[in-house]
Write a protein that holds these residues in place. Structure first.
Motif, PDB file in Angstrom:
ATOM      1  N   TRP A 127      36.167  32.951  35.975  1.00 13.75           N
ATOM      2  CA  TRP A 127      36.470  32.589  34.446  1.00 13.75           C
ATOM      3  C   TRP A 127      37.829  33.456  34.050  1.00 13.75           C
ATOM      4  O   TRP A 127      38.563  32.883  33.426  1.00 13.75           O
ATOM      5  CB  TRP A 127      35.249  32.976  33.576  1.00 13.75           C
ATOM      6  CG  TRP A 127      35.732  32.884  32.117  1.00 13.75           C
ATOM      7  CD1 TRP A 127      35.761  31.968  31.296  1.00 13.75           C
ATOM      8  CD2 TRP A 127      35.975  34.097  31.415  1.00 13.75           C
ATOM      9  NE1 TRP A 127      36.302  32.286  30.227  1.00 13.75           N
ATOM     10  CE2 TRP A 127      36.447  33.707  30.062  1.00 13.75           C
ATOM     11  CE3 TRP A 127      36.061  35.404  31.697  1.00 13.75           C
ATOM     12  CZ2 TRP A 127      36.726  34.562  28.957  1.00 13.75           C
ATOM     13  CZ3 TRP A 127      36.324  36.473  30.551  1.00 13.75           C
ATOM     14  CH2 TRP A 127      36.770  35.962  29.372  1.00 13.75           C
ATOM     15  N   PHE A 128      37.782  34.581  34.432  1.00 14.33           N
ATOM     16  CA  PHE A 128      38.763  35.474  34.039  1.00 14.33           C
ATOM     17  C   PHE A 128      40.285  35.047  34.740  1.00 14.33           C
ATOM     18  O   PHE A 128      41.230  34.908  34.036  1.00 14.33           O
ATOM     19  CB  PHE A 128      38.698  37.011  34.495  1.00 14.33           C
ATOM     20  CG  PHE A 128      39.842  37.805  34.135  1.00 14.33           C
ATOM     21  CD1 PHE A 128      39.768  38.314  32.926  1.00 14.33           C
ATOM     22  CD2 PHE A 128      40.630  38.352  35.215  1.00 14.33           C
ATOM     23  CE1 PHE A 128      41.206  39.005  32.711  1.00 14.33           C
ATOM     24  CE2 PHE A 128      41.626  39.163  35.045  1.00 14.33           C
ATOM     25  CZ  PHE A 128      41.944  39.582  33.597  1.00 14.33           C
ATOM     26  N   MET A 129      40.257  34.573  36.001  1.00 16.90           N
ATOM     27  CA  MET A 129      41.428  34.131  36.628  1.00 16.90           C
ATOM     28  C   MET A 129      41.941  32.899  36.210  1.00 16.90           C
ATOM     29  O   MET A 129      43.121  32.497  36.344  1.00 16.90           O
ATOM     30  CB  MET A 129      41.211  34.355  38.103  1.00 16.90           C
ATOM     31  CG  MET A 129      40.997  35.608  38.816  1.00 16.90           C
ATOM     32  SD  MET A 129      42.514  36.745  38.586  1.00 16.90           S
ATOM     33  CE  MET A 129      42.186  37.827  39.285  1.00 16.90           C
ATOM     34  N   ILE A 138      45.587  36.459  30.541  1.00 14.68           N
ATOM     35  CA  ILE A 138      45.767  37.737  31.454  1.00 14.68           C
ATOM     36  C   ILE A 138      45.658  37.155  32.872  1.00 14.68           C
ATOM     37  O   ILE A 138      46.417  37.822  33.873  1.00 14.68           O
ATOM     38  CB  ILE A 138      44.883  38.706  31.005  1.00 14.68           C
ATOM     39  CG1 ILE A 138      45.286  39.161  29.580  1.00 14.68           C
ATOM     40  CG2 ILE A 138      45.264  39.962  31.834  1.00 14.68           C
ATOM     41  CD1 ILE A 138      44.284  40.118  28.933  1.00 14.68           C
ATOM     42  N   GLY A 139      44.393  36.673  33.080  1.00 13.66           N
ATOM     43  CA  GLY A 139      44.023  36.222  34.405  1.00 13.66           C
ATOM     44  C   GLY A 139      44.979  35.598  35.218  1.00 13.66           C
ATOM     45  O   GLY A 139      45.583  35.692  36.326  1.00 13.66           O
ATOM     46  N   GLU A 140      45.423  34.472  34.406  1.00 13.20           N
ATOM     47  CA  GLU A 140      46.283  33.430  35.056  1.00 13.20           C
ATOM     48  C   GLU A 140      47.939  34.210  35.252  1.00 13.20           C
ATOM     49  O   GLU A 140      48.466  34.080  36.210  1.00 13.20           O
ATOM     50  CB  GLU A 140      46.609  32.746  33.979  1.00 13.20           C
ATOM     51  CG  GLU A 140      45.749  31.530  33.880  1.00 13.20           C
ATOM     52  CD  GLU A 140      46.082  30.361  32.907  1.00 13.20           C
ATOM     53  OE1 GLU A 140      47.066  30.176  32.159  1.00 13.20           O
ATOM     54  OE2 GLU A 140      45.045  29.468  32.343  1.00 13.20           O
ATOM     55  N   TRP A 145      51.822  36.826  38.882  1.00 16.47           N
ATOM     56  CA  TRP A 145      52.513  37.838  39.286  1.00 16.47           C
ATOM     57  C   TRP A 145      52.111  38.162  40.839  1.00 16.47           C
ATOM     58  O   TRP A 145      53.165  38.462  41.567  1.00 16.47           O
ATOM     59  CB  TRP A 145      51.772  39.200  38.833  1.00 16.47           C
ATOM     60  CG  TRP A 145      52.564  40.275  38.871  1.00 16.47           C
ATOM     61  CD1 TRP A 145      53.624  40.958  38.743  1.00 16.47           C
ATOM     62  CD2 TRP A 145      52.163  41.582  39.863  1.00 16.47           C
ATOM     63  NE1 TRP A 145      54.472  42.059  39.240  1.00 16.47           N
ATOM     64  CE2 TRP A 145      53.237  42.447  39.904  1.00 16.47           C
ATOM     65  CE3 TRP A 145      50.868  41.753  40.541  1.00 16.47           C
ATOM     66  CZ2 TRP A 145      52.895  43.698  41.069  1.00 16.47           C
ATOM     67  CZ3 TRP A 145      50.650  42.692  41.454  1.00 16.47           C
ATOM     68  CH2 TRP A 145      51.638  43.789  41.555  1.00 16.47           C
ATOM     69  N   ILE A 146      50.934  38.215  41.275  1.00 17.10           N
ATOM     70  CA  ILE A 146      50.371  38.321  42.956  1.00 17.10           C
ATOM     71  C   ILE A 146      51.242  37.155  43.419  1.00 17.10           C
ATOM     72  O   ILE A 146      51.919  37.452  44.528  1.00 17.10           O
ATOM     73  CB  ILE A 146      48.850  38.382  42.857  1.00 17.10           C
ATOM     74  CG1 ILE A 146      48.486  39.410  42.178  1.00 17.10           C
ATOM     75  CG2 ILE A 146      48.771  38.169  44.449  1.00 17.10           C
ATOM     76  CD1 ILE A 146      46.897  39.158  42.232  1.00 17.10           C
ATOM     77  N   SER A 147      51.239  36.149  42.995  1.00 10.53           N
ATOM     78  CA  SER A 147      52.020  34.985  43.736  1.00 10.53           C
ATOM     79  C   SER A 147      53.355  35.131  43.727  1.00 10.53           C
ATOM     80  O   SER A 147      53.929  34.920  44.950  1.00 10.53           O
ATOM     81  CB  SER A 147      51.500  33.670  43.094  1.00 10.53           C
ATOM     82  OG  SER A 147      52.422  32.541  43.450  1.00 10.53           O
ATOM     83  N   LEU A 202      44.185  32.922  46.470  1.00 12.81           N
ATOM     84  CA  LEU A 202      44.193  33.991  45.927  1.00 12.81           C
ATOM     85  C   LEU A 202      42.807  34.335  45.143  1.00 12.81           C
ATOM     86  O   LEU A 202      42.009  35.454  45.414  1.00 12.81           O
ATOM     87  CB  LEU A 202      45.265  34.641  45.042  1.00 12.81           C
ATOM     88  CG  LEU A 202      46.528  34.517  45.535  1.00 12.81           C
ATOM     89  CD1 LEU A 202      47.660  34.774  44.374  1.00 12.81           C
ATOM     90  CD2 LEU A 202      47.042  35.724  46.454  1.00 12.81           C
ATOM     91  N   VAL A 203      42.286  33.239  44.453  1.00 13.11           N
ATOM     92  CA  VAL A 203      40.679  33.336  43.997  1.00 13.11           C
ATOM     93  C   VAL A 203      39.765  33.386  44.936  1.00 13.11           C
ATOM     94  O   VAL A 203      38.809  33.995  44.693  1.00 13.11           O
ATOM     95  CB  VAL A 203      40.640  32.273  42.988  1.00 13.11           C
ATOM     96  CG1 VAL A 203      39.353  32.336  42.428  1.00 13.11           C
ATOM     97  CG2 VAL A 203      41.550  32.689  41.610  1.00 13.11           C
ATOM     98  N   ALA A 204      40.171  32.685  46.195  1.00 16.69           N
ATOM     99  CA  ALA A 204      39.120  32.528  47.153  1.00 16.69           C
ATOM    100  C   ALA A 204      38.677  33.722  47.781  1.00 16.69           C
ATOM    101  O   ALA A 204      37.649  34.006  48.386  1.00 16.69           O
ATOM    102  CB  ALA A 204      39.467  31.401  48.058  1.00 16.69           C
TER     103      ALA A 204
END
Length: 396
Positions: A44-46, A51-53, A58-60, A195-197
């Motif tokens: 849910w957060f991501m 913020i999650g998006e 940013w990580i991507s 990344l979520v996985a």
């Protein structure tokens, strides 16, 4: 309706794991419930919060910048090589990036940055869920390192591991991916789903393994030693070791792709000789279709998507990712997300041999034990992949 089907898929996965359990009376239901909630909150957060998006973007962007740096190194060495038709050479443009990522991983390990993160994150998971420290540490460690490396990192604790604990650490290794090859994944599939996985699969591996092989551990047998796993005596030696390890991984993946893709085409040629126009992927797709629909895949896409998911199990994630990349435009965004999360793990037949061989090198008796429950390990890891993909599908 989609949420109801997704919840039903989760219940079926948990029920299958319960039926497979070695000792149902010792299952830590509280810890499992906490991890399921953690998965829901993480997804849910991501996916659903700004913020999650932003964190995912940013990580991507960080990974994309690192890929650019890695490409510069590849271009310097191989820039003069070109194909006649200008085709994208997968080995040069995707697999060789693994060398740079492996180098970074080795340096971060030598600098004690990764071991510290892994130690305290593993300790936090152990404290919240009630799972043993060794299993929690190994699960976090498996998010960063490959199957063999993660297991070798806890080899000093192997004498404490009974059969159930051995199953859990092996399941975490199989349900994970290596940070050194994430850069290659990101060049094939959407970054947000890959990344979520990673955290979803960590929790899924622990959830399913804790149901199948529940454990109770004395505190004296639950101590984690965090040491420099890089094996380097200097910064530059760590860089060299990482580069060499990355080169080995790239060659291994390339060799496996050649073997698996060639074998797949051979099998499809034989199948089509018997059933005109039918492929192995289509056959597997029909097998996966029922659970695929429950996971949230549209009925019109479930055969092709199921074929890709099944292909990953019988070959490896790279073969399946290449298949998905080729037809990704034909799928809905939800199907792409679900299948990508499912593919982002080492849950396949070849991993049984890798894990058993690694454990064999640490302890021959325990290596034989891993081989004996290898199929159960693969089923559990596959259930974990289904659980992660279904969780993602609930928010897509």
């Amino acid at each position: 309706m989609g949420i109801i089907l997704g919840l039903l898929a989760i219940l079926i996965v948990l029920a299958i794991a319960y039926v497979m359990s070695n000792n149902r009376k010792k299952i830590n239901y509280v810890g499992i419930g906490i991890m399921l909630v953690a998965q829901l909150l993480t997804t849910w957060f991501m996916f659903m919060t700004p913020i999650g998006e932003a964190i995912i973007n940013w990580i991507s962007n960080v990974f994309n910048k690192l890929i650019e740096f890695g490409s510069e190194g590849v271009s310097f060495v191989l820039g003069g090589i070109a194909t006649e038709d200008g085709a994208n050479v997968f080995f040069f443009n995707v697999l060789l990036i693994i060398i740079f990522f492996s180098t970074i991983l080795s340096v971060l390990t030598y600098l004690k940055i990764l071991p510290t993160i892994i130690k305290y994150l593993g300790g936090l998971i152990s404290k919240i869920t009630g799972l043993p420290k060794v299993e929690s540490f190994n699960a976090v460690n498996s998010m960063f390192f490959g199957q063999s490396e993660a297991l070798i990192a806890i080899k000093s604790q192997f004498h404490h591991l009974n059969d159930n604990r051995l199953y859990i650490v092996s399941a975490s290794a199989m349900g994970s991916v290596s940070a050194s090859i994430i850069g290659a994944y990101l060049q094939m599939l959407p970054a947000q789903y890959v990344l979520v996985a990673i955290p979803l699969n960590m929790f899924s591996a622990l959830i399913i393994a804790s149901i199948i092989a529940p454990v109770e551990v004395d505190k004296k047998d639950d101590v984690v030693d965090v040491k420099d796993a890089s094996g380097a005596n200097s910064f530059f030696e760590a860089m060299g070791n990482g580069a060499l390890d990355g080169g080995k991984i790239a060659l291994i993946v390339a060799s496996m792709l050649i073997a698996f893709i060639a074998s797949l085409n051979l099998v499809n040629w034989a199948v089509q000789g018997i059933f005109a126009g039918v492929t192995l992927q289509q056959i597997i797709g029909y097998v996966f279709a029922p659970i695929g629909v429950l996971m949230g895949i549209a009925p019109g896409e479930v055969i092709d998507a199921g074929g890709i998911m099944g292909l990953k199990i019988i070959t490896n994630e790279f073969v399946a990712m290449l298949e998905l990349q080729a037809i990704m435009g034909e799928f809905s965004e939800k199907t792409v997300g679900i299948v990508t999360v499912f593919l982002t793990s080492f849950a396949n037949f070849s991993s049984i041999g890798i894990i058993a061989g690694t454990v064999q090198g640490i302890d021959s008796k325990k290596g034989a034990k891993v081989s004996s429950f290898g199929l159960k390990l693969l089923i559990g890891a596959t259930l974990g992949s289904i659980l992660s993909a279904t969780m993602a599908g609930l928010f897509l």
